[in-house]
Scaffold this motif. Structure first.
Motif, PDB file in Angstrom:
ATOM      1  N   GLN A   1       0.921  -0.929   0.108  1.00  0.00           N
ATOM      2  CA  GLN A   1      -0.161  -0.018   0.112  1.00  0.00           C
ATOM      3  C   GLN A   1       0.910   1.411   0.255  1.00  0.00           C
ATOM      4  O   GLN A   1       0.322   2.385  -0.060  1.00  0.00           O
ATOM      5  N   SER A   2       1.944   1.361   0.042  1.00  0.00           N
ATOM      6  CA  SER A   2       2.991   2.197   0.228  1.00  0.00           C
ATOM      7  C   SER A   2       3.601   2.308  -1.023  1.00  0.00           C
ATOM      8  O   SER A   2       3.791   1.397  -1.388  1.00  0.00           O
ATOM      9  N   SER A   3       4.199   4.260  -1.545  1.00  0.00           N
ATOM     10  CA  SER A   3       4.331   4.132  -2.534  1.00  0.00           C
ATOM     11  C   SER A   3       5.882   3.703  -3.215  1.00  0.00           C
ATOM     12  O   SER A   3       5.593   3.136  -4.284  1.00  0.00           O
ATOM     13  N   VAL A   4       6.136   3.055  -1.848  1.00  0.00           N
ATOM     14  CA  VAL A   4       8.470   2.577  -2.616  1.00  0.00           C
ATOM     15  C   VAL A   4       7.926   1.425  -2.654  1.00  0.00           C
ATOM     16  O   VAL A   4       7.778   0.412  -3.938  1.00  0.00           O
ATOM     17  N   GLY A   5       6.935   0.444  -1.990  1.00  0.00           N
ATOM     18  CA  GLY A   5       6.455  -0.869  -1.769  1.00  0.00           C
ATOM     19  C   GLY A   5       5.569  -1.093  -3.338  1.00  0.00           C
ATOM     20  O   GLY A   5       5.538  -2.000  -4.273  1.00  0.00           O
ATOM     21  N   SER A   6       4.783  -0.509  -3.819  1.00  0.00           N
ATOM     22  CA  SER A   6       3.801  -0.340  -4.922  1.00  0.00           C
ATOM     23  C   SER A   6       4.947   0.149  -6.586  1.00  0.00           C
ATOM     24  O   SER A   6       4.800  -0.420  -7.044  1.00  0.00           O
ATOM     25  N   LEU A   7       5.879   0.789  -6.325  1.00  0.00           N
ATOM     26  CA  LEU A   7       6.963   1.147  -7.072  1.00  0.00           C
ATOM     27  C   LEU A   7       7.520   0.067  -7.508  1.00  0.00           C
ATOM     28  O   LEU A   7       8.008  -0.701  -8.924  1.00  0.00           O
ATOM     29  N   HIS A   8       8.057  -0.525  -6.389  1.00  0.00           N
ATOM     30  CA  HIS A   8       8.777  -2.085  -6.377  1.00  0.00           C
ATOM     31  C   HIS A   8       7.924  -3.038  -6.910  1.00  0.00           C
ATOM     32  O   HIS A   8       8.203  -3.214  -8.545  1.00  0.00           O
ATOM     33  N   ALA A   9       6.875  -3.525  -6.651  1.00  0.00           N
ATOM     34  CA  ALA A   9       5.536  -4.692  -7.109  1.00  0.00           C
ATOM     35  C   ALA A   9       5.665  -3.904  -8.733  1.00  0.00           C
ATOM     36  O   ALA A   9       5.321  -4.889  -9.878  1.00  0.00           O
ATOM     37  N   LEU A  10       5.748  -2.498  -9.195  1.00  0.00           N
ATOM     38  CA  LEU A  10       5.016  -1.930 -10.740  1.00  0.00           C
ATOM     39  C   LEU A  10       6.357  -2.285 -11.488  1.00  0.00           C
ATOM     40  O   LEU A  10       6.116  -2.886 -12.287  1.00  0.00           O
ATOM     41  N   ILE A  11       7.471  -2.745 -10.890  1.00  0.00           N
ATOM     42  CA  ILE A  11       9.193  -2.432 -11.677  1.00  0.00           C
ATOM     43  C   ILE A  11       9.091  -3.790 -11.954  1.00  0.00           C
ATOM     44  O   ILE A  11       9.478  -4.762 -13.042  1.00  0.00           O
ATOM     45  N   PHE A  12       8.955  -4.962 -10.746  1.00  0.00           N
ATOM     46  CA  PHE A  12       8.761  -6.120 -10.679  1.00  0.00           C
ATOM     47  C   PHE A  12       7.973  -7.121 -11.807  1.00  0.00           C
ATOM     48  O   PHE A  12       8.676  -7.364 -12.546  1.00  0.00           O
ATOM     49  N   THR A  13       6.857  -6.386 -10.892  1.00  0.00           N
ATOM     50  CA  THR A  13       6.111  -7.020 -12.214  1.00  0.00           C
ATOM     51  C   THR A  13       6.111  -6.674 -14.288  1.00  0.00           C
ATOM     52  O   THR A  13       6.000  -7.478 -15.075  1.00  0.00           O
ATOM     53  N   PHE A  14       6.495  -4.847 -14.560  1.00  0.00           N
ATOM     54  CA  PHE A  14       7.244  -5.552 -15.312  1.00  0.00           C
ATOM     55  C   PHE A  14       7.783  -6.451 -16.142  1.00  0.00           C
ATOM     56  O   PHE A  14       7.367  -6.492 -17.093  1.00  0.00           O
TER      57      PHE A  14
END
Length: 276
Positions: free
Chosen positions: A37-50
């Motif tokens: 739910q955090s911005s940093v966590g969401s960013l890492h999740a987005l990059i890894f998903t990509f």
């Protein structure tokens, strides 16, 4: 017909491994360490998903793309004398005839016993994609190894961050400790293995050489050395041009597995002799 390639135990295992690593990295490691739910966590999740999505897409392209076969109407040039190929001979056509397919073979073509056909610019047969790696899908294979390496290293970094930043206490929770140890060993093993494979194919691409040609060149280099000569791989036309011939002239499209407009018919290739 191509869909039959998915009915393979190694491919199912790769699918399962990809899904497992993705799920653990996103919903277990990143969520526990940074919180999704955090911005940093969401960013890492987005990059890894990509990265994981590109890896999965490249995997599909490798499976579904035909590596390249000999056209039925192909006939070699009688004057052709491909000194770089193990089978190039003084008799021209005869020794470029595949004794299994009974078809004339263009330069750099080899017969795959698994696929039971001759493959243009064959590198090797890969059980993990249930397909040969050849002229038309080598780029996709190279890109697949690249993205798989990046995904494995990324997951390993997230794993290390989770373990050290959370200061985990495994006392009284043996299954969790076993899981962390097993996952750490697995991601380290994958990162090292895939990283080594990537390095190997970067070397081959920079030399414009296939795996088969590399082992053939060792013997040719030995024979040349015995004769007091210096061996040079005939298809090595310079590092940048070698890479461009495989990945394409547009650097921005190097890591797009379906960007294959630069790939020709695979019946002939530029050689160092052409530039001299």
């Amino acid at each position: 017909m191509k869909l039959k390639r998915f009915f393979s135990i190694p491919i199912v295992l790769v699918f399962c491994l990809m899904s497992f690593i993705y799920y653990v990295t996103i919903f277990f490691l990143i969520n526990n360490w940074l919180n999704l739910q955090s911005s940093v966590g969401s960013l890492h999740a987005l990059i890894f998903t990509f990265v994981a999505s590109l890896c999965f897409f490249s995997f599909l392209v490798c499976i579904l793309t035909d590596p390249g076969g000999i056209p039925s109407a192909y006939l070699p040039d009688v004057e052709e004398n491909d000194s770089s190929d193990q089978e190039a001979t003084k008799t021209g056509r005869n020794q470029r005839l595949c004794d299994k397919c009974s078809a004339f073979k263009p330069p750099r073509t080899h017969h795959c016993r698994v696929c039971r056909k001759c493959v243009l610019r064959m590198d090797h047969h890969c059980v993990w994609i249930n397909n040969c790696v050849g002229h038309r899908n080598y780029k996709a294979f190279f890109v697949l190894v690249f993205y798989a390496t990046m995904a494995s290293i990324y997951s390993l970094i997230i794993f290390i961050g989770c373990v050290f930043q959370k200061d985990l206490d495994f006392s009284g929770n043996m299954p969790l400790m076993i899981f962390y140890i097993s996952y750490g060993i697995m991601t380290v093993g994958l990162s090292v293995t895939l990283g080594t494979l990537l390095g190997w194919h970067v070397y081959l691409t920079a030399r414009n050489m296939t795996t088969i040609e590399y082992y053939e060149s060792k013997r040719k280099a030995w024979l040349a050395n015995k004769s007091g000569l210096l061996y040079h791989h005939a298809f090595d036309v310079g590092t940048y041009r070698n890479i461009s011939l495989v990945l394409g002239p547009n650097v921005l499209k190097w890591l797009i597995p379906t960007a294959r407009s630069h790939i020709k018919d695979g019946l002939s290739f530029p050689t160092a002799r052409d530039n001299s």
